[in-house]
Structures are given as C-alpha cells and as structure tokens.
Design a protein around this motif. Sequence first.
Motif, PDB file in Angstrom:
ATOM      1  N   GLU A  66       0.923  -1.155   0.000  1.00  0.00           N
ATOM      2  CA  GLU A  66      -0.057  -0.090   0.057  1.00  0.00           C
ATOM      3  C   GLU A  66       0.890   1.219   0.138  1.00  0.00           C
ATOM      4  O   GLU A  66       0.733   2.077  -0.787  1.00  0.00           O
ATOM      5  N   GLU A  68       4.027   1.523  -1.125  1.00  0.00           N
ATOM      6  CA  GLU A  68       4.846   1.345  -2.200  1.00  0.00           C
ATOM      7  C   GLU A  68       3.753   1.818  -3.345  1.00  0.00           C
ATOM      8  O   GLU A  68       4.661   2.704  -4.417  1.00  0.00           O
ATOM      9  N   SER A  69       2.497   1.658  -3.219  1.00  0.00           N
ATOM     10  CA  SER A  69       1.724   2.198  -4.313  1.00  0.00           C
ATOM     11  C   SER A  69       1.509   3.673  -4.019  1.00  0.00           C
ATOM     12  O   SER A  69       1.588   4.220  -5.421  1.00  0.00           O
ATOM     13  N   GLU A  72       4.848   5.086  -5.609  1.00  0.00           N
ATOM     14  CA  GLU A  72       4.742   5.341  -6.996  1.00  0.00           C
ATOM     15  C   GLU A  72       4.135   6.827  -7.433  1.00  0.00           C
ATOM     16  O   GLU A  72       4.303   7.190  -8.607  1.00  0.00           O
ATOM     17  N   LYS A  73       2.820   6.875  -7.191  1.00  0.00           N
ATOM     18  CA  LYS A  73       1.992   7.988  -7.496  1.00  0.00           C
ATOM     19  C   LYS A  73       2.858   9.345  -7.176  1.00  0.00           C
ATOM     20  O   LYS A  73       2.885  10.126  -7.911  1.00  0.00           O
TER      21      LYS A  73
END
Length: 121
Positions: A66, A68-69, A72-73
């Motif tokens: 979560e 890491e997501s 990335e954004k």
Amino acid sequence: MTIETLKYVNQVLSSLTNYEFGQWTTTPVPYPYFVGEYNEVGGENEDGQFETTFILTGTTRNSMLELESVKEKIEKAFNKTAILPNGNGIAVFYMNSFTVPTDNAELKRIQINLQVKEWKV
C-alpha cells in the motif's frame, strides 16, 4: 523553503493521499497517511537557487505494498517544474525512499525524500 512552496507541495500530496505537514492531527487516523517535514540544504546559490530536501514519512496498518503504491504516485506527480503564484520557480524531484523499522509489528513505515530546488524572484 517558502510558504508558497509548502502550499504547492501540500496541494499535490493532498490530491494523492492523506497528508499533513509537521504531524498528523486528525482522528480517527486514516491509513495510510503521510507527514512531511524538510531540511534546508544550504544558503542561496549565486544563481538564486535554494535547495531543500523534503521528507515524507508514510505509515499504514495494512501492507507495505500500500505504501509502495502511494510512493509510485508521488514519484510520478513530482518530477516536474512549476511557477508559483509569488513568481518563484521550483523543481521537485523524487530522490529515494526506504522502509523505516517500527517498534509496533502492526505498523509499516516508509520514508520518501524529494529534492526541491527553488529560485526566488
């Protein structure tokens, strides 16, 4: 770092995730959430550039994926330049990130470092 730059960073981060500058103050605590702070690298250069490292600390009770997501954004959102309302120019770039150990097995944490270059007018 100027207040205009802090407002710009706040606007972008708030559109991506739960974010507050300094410390998290609302309850109940939403997960994940990110808190920002900064470290000014040094004085103004001869070309008017002022450099800052902006540090984001993300926390969740869910999985590291979560965080890491969201990382990335953030990386995609910040590799750009802008002219602020006060006329200053800024460039914000993703530098690096790493996991941060916690004393609580339920909490996962990540630190994301952004490089901010600001040119004052």
